[in-house]
Design a protein around this motif. Structure first.
Motif, PDB file in Angstrom:
ATOM      1  N   VAL A   1       0.801  -1.220   0.000  1.00 20.33           N
ATOM      2  CA  VAL A   1       0.000   0.000   0.000  1.00 20.33           C
ATOM      3  C   VAL A   1       0.831   1.266   0.000  1.00 20.33           C
ATOM      4  CG1 VAL A   1      -2.031  -1.030   1.077  1.00 20.33           C
ATOM      5  CG2 VAL A   1      -0.205  -0.090   2.528  1.00 20.33           C
ATOM      6  N   HIS A   2       2.092   1.190   0.389  1.00 17.65           N
ATOM      7  CA  HIS A   2       2.881   2.421   0.417  1.00 17.65           C
ATOM      8  C   HIS A   2       3.415   2.821  -0.946  1.00 17.65           C
ATOM      9  CE1 HIS A   2       5.822  -0.823   0.931  1.00 17.65           C
ATOM     10  NE2 HIS A   2       6.776   0.002   0.543  1.00 17.65           N
ATOM     11  N   ILE A   3       3.302   1.961  -1.958  1.00 11.99           N
ATOM     12  CA  ILE A   3       3.797   2.347  -3.277  1.00 11.99           C
ATOM     13  C   ILE A   3       2.721   2.279  -4.347  1.00 11.99           C
ATOM     14  CG2 ILE A   3       6.188   1.735  -2.763  1.00 11.99           C
ATOM     15  CD1 ILE A   3       5.791  -0.748  -4.484  1.00 11.99           C
ATOM     16  N   VAL A   4       1.466   2.450  -3.975  1.00  8.51           N
ATOM     17  CA  VAL A   4       0.390   2.602  -4.948  1.00  8.51           C
ATOM     18  C   VAL A   4      -0.235   3.986  -4.747  1.00  8.51           C
ATOM     19  CG1 VAL A   4      -0.091   0.161  -5.279  1.00  8.51           C
ATOM     20  CG2 VAL A   4      -1.188   1.372  -3.401  1.00  8.51           C
ATOM     21  N   PRO A   5      -0.567   4.678  -5.822  1.00 13.27           N
ATOM     22  CA  PRO A   5      -1.003   6.077  -5.721  1.00 13.27           C
ATOM     23  C   PRO A   5      -2.125   6.361  -4.731  1.00 13.27           C
ATOM     24  CG  PRO A   5      -0.558   5.525  -8.006  1.00 13.27           C
ATOM     25  CD  PRO A   5      -0.440   4.242  -7.229  1.00 13.27           C
ATOM     26  N   PRO A   6      -3.174   5.518  -4.629  1.00 16.26           N
ATOM     27  CA  PRO A   6      -4.281   5.898  -3.738  1.00 16.26           C
ATOM     28  C   PRO A   6      -3.902   5.987  -2.259  1.00 16.26           C
ATOM     29  CG  PRO A   6      -4.962   4.193  -5.289  1.00 16.26           C
ATOM     30  CD  PRO A   6      -3.471   4.285  -5.369  1.00 16.26           C
ATOM     31  N   THR A   7      -2.884   5.236  -1.841  1.00 19.23           N
ATOM     32  CA  THR A   7      -2.575   5.171  -0.400  1.00 19.23           C
ATOM     33  C   THR A   7      -1.142   5.572  -0.065  1.00 19.23           C
ATOM     34  OG1 THR A   7      -2.148   2.796  -0.721  1.00 19.23           O
ATOM     35  CG2 THR A   7      -4.306   3.426   0.160  1.00 19.23           C
ATOM     36  N   ALA A   8      -0.348   5.929  -1.055  1.00 17.39           N
ATOM     37  CA  ALA A   8       1.067   6.218  -0.809  1.00 17.39           C
ATOM     38  C   ALA A   8       1.250   7.329   0.221  1.00 17.39           C
ATOM     39  CB  ALA A   8       1.762   6.592  -2.123  1.00 17.39           C
ATOM     40  N   LYS A   9       0.533   8.413   0.062  1.00 14.56           N
ATOM     41  CA  LYS A   9       0.695   9.564   0.971  1.00 14.56           C
ATOM     42  C   LYS A   9       0.376   9.176   2.406  1.00 14.56           C
ATOM     43  CE  LYS A   9      -0.704  14.368   1.639  1.00 14.56           C
ATOM     44  NZ  LYS A   9      -1.567  15.476   1.131  1.00 14.56           N
ATOM     45  N   ARG A  10      -0.607   8.303   2.558  1.00 17.31           N
ATOM     46  CA  ARG A  10      -1.017   7.859   3.891  1.00 17.31           C
ATOM     47  C   ARG A  10       0.147   7.225   4.647  1.00 17.31           C
ATOM     48  NH1 ARG A  10      -6.111   6.411   5.688  1.00 17.31           N
ATOM     49  NH2 ARG A  10      -6.199   4.928   7.412  1.00 17.31           N
ATOM     50  N   TYR A  11       1.044   6.588   3.892  1.00 20.81           N
ATOM     51  CA  TYR A  11       2.180   5.900   4.499  1.00 20.81           C
ATOM     52  C   TYR A  11       3.501   6.618   4.203  1.00 20.81           C
ATOM     53  CZ  TYR A  11      -1.347   2.421   5.370  1.00 20.81           C
ATOM     54  OH  TYR A  11      -2.485   1.787   5.800  1.00 20.81           O
ATOM     55  N   ASP A  12       3.417   7.932   3.999  1.00 30.35           N
ATOM     56  CA  ASP A  12       4.590   8.818   3.903  1.00 30.35           C
ATOM     57  C   ASP A  12       5.451   8.547   2.677  1.00 30.35           C
ATOM     58  OD1 ASP A  12       3.929   9.871   6.545  1.00 30.35           O
ATOM     59  OD2 ASP A  12       4.755   8.000   7.342  1.00 30.35           O
ATOM     60  N   TYR A  13       4.848   8.096   1.612  1.00 30.75           N
ATOM     61  CA  TYR A  13       5.596   7.792   0.389  1.00 30.75           C
ATOM     62  C   TYR A  13       5.045   8.643  -0.747  1.00 30.75           C
ATOM     63  CZ  TYR A  13       7.969   4.908  -3.149  1.00 30.75           C
ATOM     64  OH  TYR A  13       8.784   4.469  -4.172  1.00 30.75           O
ATOM     65  N   HIS A  14       5.910   9.029  -1.675  1.00 31.87           N
ATOM     66  CA  HIS A  14       5.412   9.647  -2.900  1.00 31.87           C
ATOM     67  C   HIS A  14       5.921   8.844  -4.091  1.00 31.87           C
ATOM     68  CE1 HIS A  14       9.280  11.919  -2.345  1.00 31.87           C
ATOM     69  NE2 HIS A  14       9.383  11.694  -3.641  1.00 31.87           N
ATOM     70  N   MET A  15       5.046   8.625  -5.052  1.00 33.57           N
ATOM     71  CA  MET A  15       5.376   7.759  -6.176  1.00 33.57           C
ATOM     72  C   MET A  15       6.602   8.273  -6.910  1.00 33.57           C
ATOM     73  SD  MET A  15       3.209   5.454  -5.699  1.00 33.57           S
ATOM     74  CE  MET A  15       3.708   4.452  -7.110  1.00 33.57           C
ATOM     75  N   GLY A  16       7.487   7.342  -7.269  1.00 22.77           N
ATOM     76  CA  GLY A  16       8.739   7.688  -7.915  1.00 22.77           C
ATOM     77  C   GLY A  16       9.867   7.936  -6.934  1.00 22.77           C
ATOM     78  N   GLN A  17       9.570   7.911  -5.644  1.00 27.47           N
ATOM     79  CA  GLN A  17      10.577   8.175  -4.618  1.00 27.47           C
ATOM     80  C   GLN A  17      11.685   7.122  -4.619  1.00 27.47           C
ATOM     81  OE1 GLN A  17       8.845   8.542  -0.718  1.00 27.47           O
ATOM     82  NE2 GLN A  17      10.794   8.326   0.352  1.00 27.47           N
ATOM     83  N   CYS A  18      11.296   5.861  -4.794  1.00 33.41           N
ATOM     84  CA  CYS A  18      12.254   4.747  -4.784  1.00 33.41           C
ATOM     85  C   CYS A  18      12.014   3.903  -6.029  1.00 33.41           C
ATOM     86  CB  CYS A  18      12.096   3.913  -3.517  1.00 33.41           C
ATOM     87  SG  CYS A  18      12.428   4.824  -1.987  1.00 33.41           S
ATOM     88  N   PRO A  19      12.519   4.356  -7.185  1.00 39.70           N
ATOM     89  CA  PRO A  19      12.159   3.715  -8.461  1.00 39.70           C
ATOM     90  C   PRO A  19      12.587   2.264  -8.585  1.00 39.70           C
ATOM     91  CG  PRO A  19      13.901   5.350  -8.761  1.00 39.70           C
ATOM     92  CD  PRO A  19      13.372   5.536  -7.378  1.00 39.70           C
TER      93      PRO A  19
END
Length: 410
Positions: free
Chosen positions: A353-371
């Motif tokens: 859930v931390h690397i999918v767009p709908p829930t990434a922010k919830r778990y302090d992640y932004h897409m593309g952060q760790c390619p």
């Protein structure tokens, strides 16, 4: 198998069986002796491995907005536990050609708000924990080893020597040994252990009987019905039963909510202790079987142009929980393997859930952060080393990979 079925029936029909005894205490001591290789280390048993992590974080004094450094290439139960514990996730991408972040990458992520670092031994590849302990020696940072996939240290035969302040383990379905659900934590830091023990003592025991009956039923059905060829069908039925509330499965929808679900914070119960002790009696055989299959896979995969150097980075003679490779046609390979009953699986069903767009922010992640981690999650499959897997099955799995897999350039 007959003894296991008898045990499960006993706990199913009498969920309060052996209440008031010290089965869990004995299980904890034996785990430290057999798996960790150090019987003097204080050990605590939990209902699930993620609860061991949550408890350890709380014992470390984690408070709102404290940072916890962890690899982005991980399952979603780590960021969920960190969020429930009140912390903020700081993700580090994997090092090129490896399965974990480098020590330097972790060092670069440390700030004044860093309270804990999770060092994950992904696939059982031993990480340089002692370098990390030196890195944070003068800082108020707790080092927690994620040993949920670790089988053996290269310097401790058939055992796992821990070097951090604490280490947590999972004994769920696919882990190095399984009690269906379950987890452990061992502590080198005695003050951390004392605080964790006090937190564990505060957990409610009201659901022990319900959990005992639910787990016994799951394990009994698993033993009677799950075989390589039935595994895909049983997995679908399991998810349906979990969604329907018939059983309390590995993960519930409530765990992705704002509040800690009822029953999340729980210690181990007697049925887990009994089954765990049976597994521990076979630990040496388990390790040797995985050693044999690891050696077989690492010899064969280079013939298919698969780079295995990263899997040998932590030990001269590694013993791995699974052998990962990355392919362009994940669904096809998993489908073929399932129909043929071959030991090929994926660590990730849906992406964490931390690397999918709908829930990434919830778990302090932004897409593309760790390619690199995102790429690996999308293309990962692995070859299993479980004691249930025969060498003949492993050979057929390699043949399937050779014939159908479109290997991705790792």
């Amino acid at each position: 198998m007959a003894n296991n079925i008898f045990t499960l029936l006993r706990f199913l029909l009498r969920p309060g069986y052996a209440s008031g005894t010290n089965l869990v205490d004995k299980y904890q001591r034996t785990f430290a002796e057999v798996v960790v290789g150090n019987s003097s280390l204080p050990t605590l048993a939990f209902w699930r491995g993620r609860v061991a992590l949550w408890t350890t974080l709380r014992a470390a004094g984690l408070s709102k907005d404290d940072e916890v450094i962890l690899p982005a290439y991980t399952c979603d139960m780590l960021p969920v536990a960190i969020r429930f514990a009140g912390g903020r996730c700081v993700y580090v991408d994997v090092e090129s050609g490896r399965f974990n972040p480098s020590v330097q990458q972790i060092a670069d992520a440390i700030t004044e708000r860093t309270r804990a670092i999770i060092c994950q031994h992904t696939y059982g590849v031993v990480q340089p924990v002692r370098k990390l302990t030196s890195l944070i020696a003068s800082r108020p940072i707790t080092l927690i080893e994620d040993c949920c996939q670790l089988i053996s240290s290269d310097y401790l035969y058939n055992g796992i020597a821990t070097a951090g302040d604490a280490a947590f383990f999972s004994t769920q379905w696919s882990k190095p040994f399984s009690t269906g659900l379950g987890g452990m934590a061992v502590y080198s830091n005695r003050e951390l252990y004392t605080e964790a023990r006090n937190i564990l003592a505060s957990f409610s025991r009201k659901q022990d009987r319900q959990q005992s009956r639910s787990l016994s039923l799951q394990l009994l059905l698993h033993k009677l019905t799950v075989h390589p060829r039935t595994k895909p069908l049983i997995a679908r039925l399991y998810r349906w039963a979990q969604r329907s509330g018939i059983i309390q499965g590995t993960t519930t929808a409530e765990e992705y909510g704002d509040d800690i679900p009822s029953g999340y914070l729980a210690g181990a119960i007697n049925v887990q202790a009994v089954l765990g002790m049976e597994q521990l009696s076979q630990w040496s055989e388990n390790v040797e079987h995985r050693r044999m299959l690891t050696e077989f896979y690492l010899e064969r995969l280079p013939e298919l142009n698969v780079d295995v150097s990263g899997l040998k980075a932590g030990a001269d003679n590694p013993v791995l929980w699974a052998i990962p490779l990355f392919v362009e046609n994940v669904d096809e390979i998993l489908g073929r393997a399932g129909r043929a009953g071959l030991p090929i699986a994926s660590w990730f069903g849906p992406p964490p859930v931390h690397i999918v767009p709908p829930t990434a922010k919830r778990y302090d992640y932004h897409m593309g952060q760790c390619p690199r981690s995102e790429w690996m999650v999308a293309k990962e499959i692995h070859l299993e080393t479980s004691p249930k897997i025969t060498l003949k099955q492993a050979e057929k799995a390699i043949e399937l990979i050779q014939k159908y897999a479109r290997i991705a350039d790792f």
